[in-house]
Design a protein around this motif. Structure first.
Motif, mmCIF file in Angstrom:
data_model
loop_
_atom_site.group_PDB
_atom_site.id
_atom_site.type_symbol
_atom_site.label_atom_id
_atom_site.label_comp_id
_atom_site.label_asym_id
_atom_site.label_seq_id
_atom_site.Cartn_x
_atom_site.Cartn_y
_atom_site.Cartn_z
ATOM 1 N N ALA A 167 -62.546 17.923 34.388
ATOM 2 C CA ALA A 167 -63.656 18.877 34.296
ATOM 3 C C ALA A 167 -63.407 20.111 35.151
ATOM 4 O O ALA A 167 -63.887 21.208 34.827
ATOM 5 C CB ALA A 167 -64.956 18.204 34.712
ATOM 6 N N PRO A 205 -70.680 22.052 26.452
ATOM 7 C CA PRO A 205 -69.348 21.773 27.009
ATOM 8 C C PRO A 205 -69.039 20.284 26.944
ATOM 9 O O PRO A 205 -69.886 19.445 27.256
ATOM 10 C CB PRO A 205 -69.473 22.253 28.466
ATOM 11 C CG PRO A 205 -70.581 23.254 28.444
ATOM 12 C CD PRO A 205 -71.547 22.760 27.406
ATOM 13 N N ARG A 238 -59.349 23.612 30.563
ATOM 14 C CA ARG A 238 -60.176 22.779 29.694
ATOM 15 C C ARG A 238 -61.640 23.201 29.686
ATOM 16 O O ARG A 238 -62.463 22.565 29.025
ATOM 17 C CB ARG A 238 -60.068 21.310 30.122
ATOM 18 C CG ARG A 238 -58.650 20.813 30.113
ATOM 19 C CD ARG A 238 -58.487 19.390 30.660
ATOM 20 N NE ARG A 238 -57.083 19.180 31.006
ATOM 21 C CZ ARG A 238 -56.148 18.819 30.126
ATOM 22 N NH1 ARG A 238 -56.487 18.576 28.879
ATOM 23 N NH2 ARG A 238 -54.893 18.674 30.497
ATOM 24 N N ALA A 239 -61.942 24.270 30.381
ATOM 25 C CA ALA A 239 -63.332 24.691 30.517
ATOM 26 C C ALA A 239 -63.954 25.100 29.187
ATOM 27 O O ALA A 239 -65.171 25.002 29.004
ATOM 28 C CB ALA A 239 -63.427 25.844 31.514
ATOM 29 N N ASP A 249 -60.493 21.489 35.642
ATOM 30 C CA ASP A 249 -59.316 22.203 35.158
ATOM 31 C C ASP A 249 -59.750 23.420 34.344
ATOM 32 O O ASP A 249 -60.371 23.280 33.289
ATOM 33 C CB ASP A 249 -58.486 21.266 34.292
ATOM 34 C CG ASP A 249 -57.204 21.901 33.777
ATOM 35 O OD1 ASP A 249 -56.974 23.103 34.042
ATOM 36 O OD2 ASP A 249 -56.431 21.208 33.092
ATOM 37 N N PRO A 250 -59.431 24.638 34.798
ATOM 38 C CA PRO A 250 -59.857 25.840 34.059
ATOM 39 C C PRO A 250 -59.336 25.874 32.624
ATOM 40 O O PRO A 250 -59.978 26.448 31.743
ATOM 41 C CB PRO A 250 -59.259 26.990 34.884
ATOM 42 C CG PRO A 250 -59.041 26.418 36.239
ATOM 43 C CD PRO A 250 -58.711 24.977 36.030
#
Length: 330
Positions: A108, A96, A113-114, A110-111
């Protein structure tokens, strides 16, 4: 380091190769062709050169004259990433991405951008909003906006997510900047020092310049200046499986087509990959800069030019390459 010379006939080309390439040279600034590690052709011109739009005036180029490489810089960063990975200094492509930027906890968390992985930076498939199809003279161009941002790395990583990462290739200087930032973090030294010690000096590359922004960060997208001979040396190392400097296993990964671009072209890890015949790997830069490696032909072509921002900047370099390939003996 002096380059051994080879004649066109010894290299398997028509004897009039020099005349044929000279007829296509046009307004290029430099052209170096290596065959089997030997110097097959070398020619220099005269013209105005720039560094990021700052004119050097009219320059008479020669073997020792450095030249802007613009986005060929990205491909050099791709090699540096492999060296750093072999040393355990940077994360592998499948990890990641934002886990390695703890200074941005909001991003980091933010879903959206996962799903971002290191590989998405290496392949320019971040899936974020990025525009480099606009002139490099306006902040509407995302690379220029990145250079003007107070924190270039946050600027890149906080761009709006517009599609699933890994799905589509979009030209993105920010992707190279993120890869370089991971190298700098892991190595604990400026990108220039890591490059000098781990790539340039081992390959016999002489002096180099690497432009930096107002924030002091060296541009991974377009800041490197080398002589055409030294650029060709880097291409020869790629041809030679890394020459004991770049891990050969990394080149196998980096030069593999990762995402299709169209018209016989794909993208690897910061390298363009030609999927037609003969196959090639290349770095391309604004204004006509080229580093092209033909593994099946044991051939390296390094080109410098000064048609910055011109829409037809690639025509003369491509004509030279086409003439070179046409001049091979059957």
């Amino acid at each position: 380091m002096e380059l051994k010379r080879i004649t066109p006939r010894e290299a398997g080309f028509w004897p009039d190769l020099e005349e044929r390439l000279a007829s296509r040279f046009g307004d290029l600034h430099g052209l170096v062709v290596l065959k089997d590690g030997a110097l097959l052709f070398e020619r220099y011109g005269k013209g105005e050169d720039h560094s990021w739009g700052v004119s050097h005036g009219v320059v008479t180029f020669g073997p020792a004259t450095p030249h802007d490489l613009r986005s060929v810089t990205k491909s050099v960063v791709g090699l540096l990433y492999g060296i750093a990975l072999a040393d355990g200094l940077v994360p592998p492509p499948e990890e990641p991405l934002l886990a390695h930027f703890p200074e941005y906890p909001d991003l980091a968390a933010d879903p959206a951008r996962a799903a971002l992985k290191v590989e998405h930076a290496l392949t320019m498939t971040l899936g974020v909003e990025w525009r480099e199809d606009l002139p490099y003279t306006t902040p509407e161009n995302s690379e220029i906006a990145m250079e003007l941002a107070p924190d270039r790395h946050r600027f890149i990583l906080e761009r709006p997510v517009v599609e699933e990462p890994g799905r589509t290739w979009h030209y993105c200087g920010g992707a190279a900047a993120i890869a370089a930032r991971l190298i700098v973090k892991g190595a604990g030294e400026p990108l220039t020092e890591f490059a000098r010690k781990r790539l340039f000096e081992p390959l016999g590359v002489g002096s180099f310049e690497w432009l930096a922004g107002d924030d002091g960060v060296h541009s991974a997208a377009s800041g490197l200046r080398l002589t055409p001979r030294d650029l060709a040396r880097i291409g020869q190392a790629v041809l030679d499986g890394g020459a004991g400097v770049v891990p050969s296993w990394w080149l196998d990964r980096a030069l593999r087509p990762r995402v299709e671009i169209g018209e016989g072209a794909a993208y690897g890890y910061q390298w363009w990959v030609g999927t037609g015949q003969p196959p090639f790997a290349a770095g391309y830069g604004n204004g006509g800069q080229r580093l092209v490696v033909y593994p099946d032909l044991a051939l390296v072509v390094a080109i410098t030019a000064g048609r910055y921002d011109a829409p037809d900047a690639g025509e003369t370099p491509q004509a030279v390459v086409d003439e070179l390939l046409a001049a091979r003996l059957a």
